[in-house]
Design a protein around this motif. Structure first.
Motif, PDB file in Angstrom:
ATOM      1  N   LEU A  15       0.832  -1.203   0.000  1.00  0.00           N
ATOM      2  CA  LEU A  15       0.000   0.000   0.000  1.00  0.00           C
ATOM      3  C   LEU A  15       0.867   1.255   0.000  1.00  0.00           C
ATOM      4  CD1 LEU A  15      -2.931  -0.981   2.406  1.00  0.00           C
ATOM      5  CD2 LEU A  15      -2.806  -1.133  -0.082  1.00  0.00           C
ATOM      6  N   GLY A  16       2.057   1.150   0.586  1.00  0.00           N
ATOM      7  CA  GLY A  16       2.987   2.264   0.519  1.00  0.00           C
ATOM      8  C   GLY A  16       3.393   2.581  -0.912  1.00  0.00           C
ATOM      9  N   LEU A  17       3.444   1.562  -1.776  1.00  0.00           N
ATOM     10  CA  LEU A  17       3.739   1.785  -3.191  1.00  0.00           C
ATOM     11  C   LEU A  17       2.674   2.669  -3.842  1.00  0.00           C
ATOM     12  CD1 LEU A  17       4.924  -1.795  -4.257  1.00  0.00           C
ATOM     13  CD2 LEU A  17       6.344   0.269  -4.067  1.00  0.00           C
ATOM     14  N   VAL A  18       1.434   2.509  -3.408  1.00  0.00           N
ATOM     15  CA  VAL A  18       0.355   3.354  -3.938  1.00  0.00           C
ATOM     16  C   VAL A  18       0.591   4.807  -3.527  1.00  0.00           C
ATOM     17  CG1 VAL A  18      -2.127   3.776  -3.970  1.00  0.00           C
ATOM     18  CG2 VAL A  18      -1.263   1.429  -3.858  1.00  0.00           C
ATOM     19  N   GLN A  19       0.945   5.010  -2.267  1.00  0.00           N
ATOM     20  CA  GLN A  19       1.230   6.362  -1.789  1.00  0.00           C
ATOM     21  C   GLN A  19       2.411   6.955  -2.544  1.00  0.00           C
ATOM     22  OE1 GLN A  19      -0.834   7.797   0.019  1.00  0.00           O
ATOM     23  NE2 GLN A  19       0.006   9.074   1.625  1.00  0.00           N
ATOM     24  N   MET A  20       3.399   6.126  -2.881  1.00  0.00           N
ATOM     25  CA  MET A  20       4.543   6.574  -3.655  1.00  0.00           C
ATOM     26  C   MET A  20       4.097   7.035  -5.043  1.00  0.00           C
ATOM     27  SD  MET A  20       8.107   4.536  -4.495  1.00  0.00           S
ATOM     28  CE  MET A  20       7.357   3.399  -5.663  1.00  0.00           C
ATOM     29  N   CYS A  21       3.180   6.304  -5.660  1.00  0.00           N
ATOM     30  CA  CYS A  21       2.654   6.687  -6.972  1.00  0.00           C
ATOM     31  C   CYS A  21       1.884   7.997  -6.894  1.00  0.00           C
ATOM     32  CB  CYS A  21       1.759   5.582  -7.519  1.00  0.00           C
ATOM     33  SG  CYS A  21       2.643   4.073  -7.975  1.00  0.00           S
ATOM     34  N   LEU A  22       1.103   8.173  -5.829  1.00  0.00           N
ATOM     35  CA  LEU A  22       0.371   9.427  -5.656  1.00  0.00           C
ATOM     36  C   LEU A  22       1.336  10.603  -5.592  1.00  0.00           C
ATOM     37  CD1 LEU A  22      -2.359   8.400  -3.035  1.00  0.00           C
ATOM     38  CD2 LEU A  22      -2.768   9.147  -5.376  1.00  0.00           C
ATOM     39  N   MET A  83      -6.553   6.616  -8.982  1.00  0.00           N
ATOM     40  CA  MET A  83      -5.248   6.780  -9.627  1.00  0.00           C
ATOM     41  C   MET A  83      -5.415   7.033 -11.120  1.00  0.00           C
ATOM     42  SD  MET A  83      -2.007   6.952  -8.996  1.00  0.00           S
ATOM     43  CE  MET A  83      -1.881   6.183  -7.370  1.00  0.00           C
ATOM     44  N   ALA A  84      -6.353   6.338 -11.754  1.00  0.00           N
ATOM     45  CA  ALA A  84      -6.593   6.536 -13.185  1.00  0.00           C
ATOM     46  C   ALA A  84      -7.093   7.951 -13.467  1.00  0.00           C
ATOM     47  CB  ALA A  84      -7.599   5.504 -13.691  1.00  0.00           C
ATOM     48  N   ILE A  85      -8.005   8.445 -12.623  1.00  0.00           N
ATOM     49  CA  ILE A  85      -8.510   9.814 -12.794  1.00  0.00           C
ATOM     50  C   ILE A  85      -7.382  10.821 -12.602  1.00  0.00           C
ATOM     51  CG2 ILE A  85     -10.062  11.560 -11.822  1.00  0.00           C
ATOM     52  CD1 ILE A  85     -11.976   9.283 -11.078  1.00  0.00           C
ATOM     53  N   LEU A  86      -6.538  10.578 -11.596  1.00  0.00           N
ATOM     54  CA  LEU A  86      -5.400  11.462 -11.332  1.00  0.00           C
ATOM     55  C   LEU A  86      -4.455  11.527 -12.535  1.00  0.00           C
ATOM     56  CD1 LEU A  86      -3.462  13.115  -9.546  1.00  0.00           C
ATOM     57  CD2 LEU A  86      -2.658  10.953  -8.560  1.00  0.00           C
ATOM     58  N   VAL A  87      -4.151  10.386 -13.112  1.00  0.00           N
ATOM     59  CA  VAL A  87      -3.245  10.341 -14.260  1.00  0.00           C
ATOM     60  C   VAL A  87      -3.858  11.054 -15.464  1.00  0.00           C
ATOM     61  CG1 VAL A  87      -2.171   8.791 -15.944  1.00  0.00           C
ATOM     62  CG2 VAL A  87      -2.012   8.293 -13.495  1.00  0.00           C
ATOM     63  N   ALA A 187       2.428   4.565 -12.953  1.00  0.00           N
ATOM     64  CA  ALA A 187       1.710   4.692 -11.677  1.00  0.00           C
ATOM     65  C   ALA A 187       0.453   3.830 -11.656  1.00  0.00           C
ATOM     66  CB  ALA A 187       1.351   6.153 -11.429  1.00  0.00           C
ATOM     67  N   VAL A 188      -0.292   3.823 -12.761  1.00  0.00           N
ATOM     68  CA  VAL A 188      -1.518   3.013 -12.820  1.00  0.00           C
ATOM     69  C   VAL A 188      -1.187   1.529 -12.745  1.00  0.00           C
ATOM     70  CG1 VAL A 188      -3.495   2.363 -14.241  1.00  0.00           C
ATOM     71  CG2 VAL A 188      -2.840   4.762 -14.055  1.00  0.00           C
ATOM     72  N   VAL A 189      -0.167   1.108 -13.515  1.00  0.00           N
ATOM     73  CA  VAL A 189       0.212  -0.316 -13.516  1.00  0.00           C
ATOM     74  C   VAL A 189       0.727  -0.738 -12.139  1.00  0.00           C
ATOM     75  CG1 VAL A 189       1.847  -1.999 -14.452  1.00  0.00           C
ATOM     76  CG2 VAL A 189       0.701  -0.388 -15.991  1.00  0.00           C
ATOM     77  N   LEU A 190       1.620   0.065 -11.542  1.00  0.00           N
ATOM     78  CA  LEU A 190       2.172  -0.283 -10.240  1.00  0.00           C
ATOM     79  C   LEU A 190       1.095  -0.302  -9.169  1.00  0.00           C
ATOM     80  CD1 LEU A 190       4.625  -0.977  -8.550  1.00  0.00           C
ATOM     81  CD2 LEU A 190       5.099   1.467  -8.315  1.00  0.00           C
ATOM     82  N   SER A 192      -2.127  -0.943  -9.614  1.00  0.00           N
ATOM     83  CA  SER A 192      -2.963  -2.126  -9.838  1.00  0.00           C
ATOM     84  C   SER A 192      -2.285  -3.385  -9.315  1.00  0.00           C
ATOM     85  CB  SER A 192      -3.271  -2.272 -11.338  1.00  0.00           C
ATOM     86  OG  SER A 192      -3.945  -1.133 -11.829  1.00  0.00           O
ATOM     87  N   LEU A 193      -0.984  -3.507  -9.555  1.00  0.00           N
ATOM     88  CA  LEU A 193      -0.252  -4.672  -9.059  1.00  0.00           C
ATOM     89  C   LEU A 193      -0.135  -4.639  -7.532  1.00  0.00           C
ATOM     90  CD1 LEU A 193       2.651  -4.866 -11.684  1.00  0.00           C
ATOM     91  CD2 LEU A 193       0.647  -6.356 -11.520  1.00  0.00           C
ATOM     92  N   ALA A 194       0.051  -3.442  -6.976  1.00  0.00           N
ATOM     93  CA  ALA A 194       0.237  -3.320  -5.525  1.00  0.00           C
ATOM     94  C   ALA A 194      -1.014  -3.715  -4.748  1.00  0.00           C
ATOM     95  CB  ALA A 194       0.643  -1.892  -5.176  1.00  0.00           C
ATOM     96  N   VAL A 195      -2.184  -3.404  -5.282  1.00  0.00           N
ATOM     97  CA  VAL A 195      -3.422  -3.695  -4.545  1.00  0.00           C
ATOM     98  C   VAL A 195      -4.063  -5.009  -4.988  1.00  0.00           C
ATOM     99  CG1 VAL A 195      -3.856  -1.236  -4.202  1.00  0.00           C
ATOM    100  CG2 VAL A 195      -4.912  -2.398  -6.150  1.00  0.00           C
ATOM    101  N   TRP A 196      -3.436  -5.694  -5.940  1.00  0.00           N
ATOM    102  CA  TRP A 196      -4.009  -6.941  -6.449  1.00  0.00           C
ATOM    103  C   TRP A 196      -4.160  -7.964  -5.319  1.00  0.00           C
ATOM    104  CZ3 TRP A 196      -6.573  -8.867 -10.379  1.00  0.00           C
ATOM    105  CH2 TRP A 196      -6.621 -10.254 -10.578  1.00  0.00           C
TER     106      TRP A 196
END
Length: 430
Positions: A15-22, A83-87, A187-190, A192-196
């Motif tokens: 989940l930290g990876l998601v925060q990193m993408c944000l 994340m998709a909307i953000l991108v 960011a979207v790919v990472l 998606s993989l992080a929360v899979w």
């Protein structure tokens, strides 16, 4: 809502990876595109300032996203959607840069829509992420979880800023669009993989009754501890962001720092933030020293003292150790911020009863509003004071006002977080 097992350390890091993408996407829109508008396009600095303020203002929608994730009982779809909307918003904002040379109004319209999307995306993804952490992180790990996720966000900001800065030279609109597209797709790919499947076995089930937004928000606001914690978040974050836009001008006007030196000063402050966050995570989780309440209060009071020292140095002159004071300020800022996030997860996770997302959304909205409000008030106050008094005194007055807000926030945190823990023990029958 019923609960299952807690997140593992690996799950927390994911989940930290998601925060990193944000952090990676947001820094492109608040830093890189901001600079391009002001320098390459020679637009008034207030324009990107207003657009960044818009993305903060739009995050008042955070409670809506929290209610939606509470109602469905699943957070990860909202994280990925956000994340998709953000991108998409970041891509639109990047397209707006070259468009300004062709049609100012078309570019402005696209930029407004894009920064609106950025605010919506951050709100949806960030709120759902924090709600998932609150509902699935074991209480003893919450301080560490907050530390890990926020340090990873800082890492994402630093890595993106450095790498994009290197790749963007020599600048061209085409190169900009390619870079933003690549970072966004990554960011979207990472994410998606992080929360899979991260919610498998740990997610809460949706309640049978899906509350309407106003009813859910009204119920949370009726809780005295939640309401007062919202005020604490607003006060502390207003103080936190008041110096964001004036620290570098203060260093340049009062201490004679060059642009490069003032930029390095901001880097030194962020280094202090990093150390402060890391210290709390190690102290609370590893060494079992102190409580989240104690670290929040200490961080707020330490920030107030550091701001007082920073203000006083303006009267000493260029020989004052400003860099040291700013590093110490960053340290206490990081200490209070990560402890407050941990306390936020504690309050949401232990008392929410199916309203974790709503509570996180409310506090996230308070933080976003404070970020925009604090930066604007700090800059406006500095301009006003400078018109009637010397620069050193003017900036110093703003820093002292920030210090007073931090003291008020410390007093409120001592009351609210203590009450939350006491009430939780009563509910648990302890």
């Amino acid at each position: 809502m019923t609960r299952a097992k807690n997140l593992s350390w690996i799950g927390i890091v994911r989940l930290g990876l998601v925060q990193m993408c944000l952090g990676s996407i947001v820094v492109l829109t608040t830093s890189t595109l901001n600079r391009l508008m002001v320098v390459e396009l020679a637009l008034p600095a207030i324009l990107p300032g207003l657009l960044v303020g818009l993305h903060y203002g739009i995050q008042i929608s955070r409670p809506h996203w929290g209610v939606l994730s509470d109602a469905t009982g699943r957070r990860t779809p909202w994280i990925v959607l956000g994340m998709a909307i953000l991108v998409l918003g970041a891509l639109g904002a990047a397209f707006g840069i070259p468009l300004f040379n062709q049609s100012f109004w078309a570019a402005l319209t696209l930029s407004i829509l894009s920064y609106t999307a950025i605010g919506l995306g951050v709100g949806a993804s960030g709120t759902s992420l924090l709600a998932l952490l609150a509902t699935t992180t074991e209480p003893r790990r919450r301080a560490a979880a907050a530390t890990i996720t926020w340090l990873m966000m800082i890492a994402g900001i630093a890595i993106t800023a450095a790498s994009v800065g290197a790749m963007l030279d020599p600048y061209s609109p085409r190169r900009l669009l390619i870079i933003v597209a690549l970072v966004g797709a990554g960011a979207v790919v990472l994410t998606s993989l992080a929360v899979w499947r991260v919610e498998v076995g740990v997610s809460a089930q949706p309640s049978a009754a899906k509350p309407r937004f106003r009813a859910a928000l009204r119920e949370v606001w009726a809780d005295d501890a939640a309401r007062r914690f919202t005020v604490f978040v607003f006060l502390s974050m207003t103080a936190f962001f008041m110096q964001e836009l004036i620290l570098e001008p203060y260093a340049g006007l009062v201490f004679g720092f060059t642009p490069g030196e003032s930029t390095s000063l901001s880097g030194a402050q962020n280094g202090g933030v990093f150390l402060g966050m890391l210290s709390v995570g190690i102290a609370v989780t590893g060494l079992k020293i102190g409580s989240l309440r104690g670290w929040v209060v200490a961080g707020c009071l330490g920030s107030a003292a550091s701001l007082g020292a920073t203000s006083a140095m303006g009267q000493i002159g260029p020989d004052a150790p400003l860099v040291l004071a700013v590093v110490v300020l960053g340290f206490f800022n990081g200490m209070f911020a990560v402890a407050a996030i941990g306390a936020m997860m504690e309050l949401a996770g232990e008392k929410a009863q199916g309203q974790e997302g709503t509570r996180m959304g409310l506090w996230g909205a308070a933080q976003a509003i404070a970020a925009g409000f604090g930066g604007l008030v700090g800059a406006a106050a500095a301009d006003l004071f400078r018109s009637v008094m010397p620069d050193a005194t003017a900036f110093g007055a703003v820093f002292l006002a920030e210090a007073a807000l931090f003291v008020a926030a410390a007093i409120l945190a001592a009351q609210v977080i203590h009450e939350t823990r006491r009430e939780t023990r009563v509910v648990a029958g302890e």
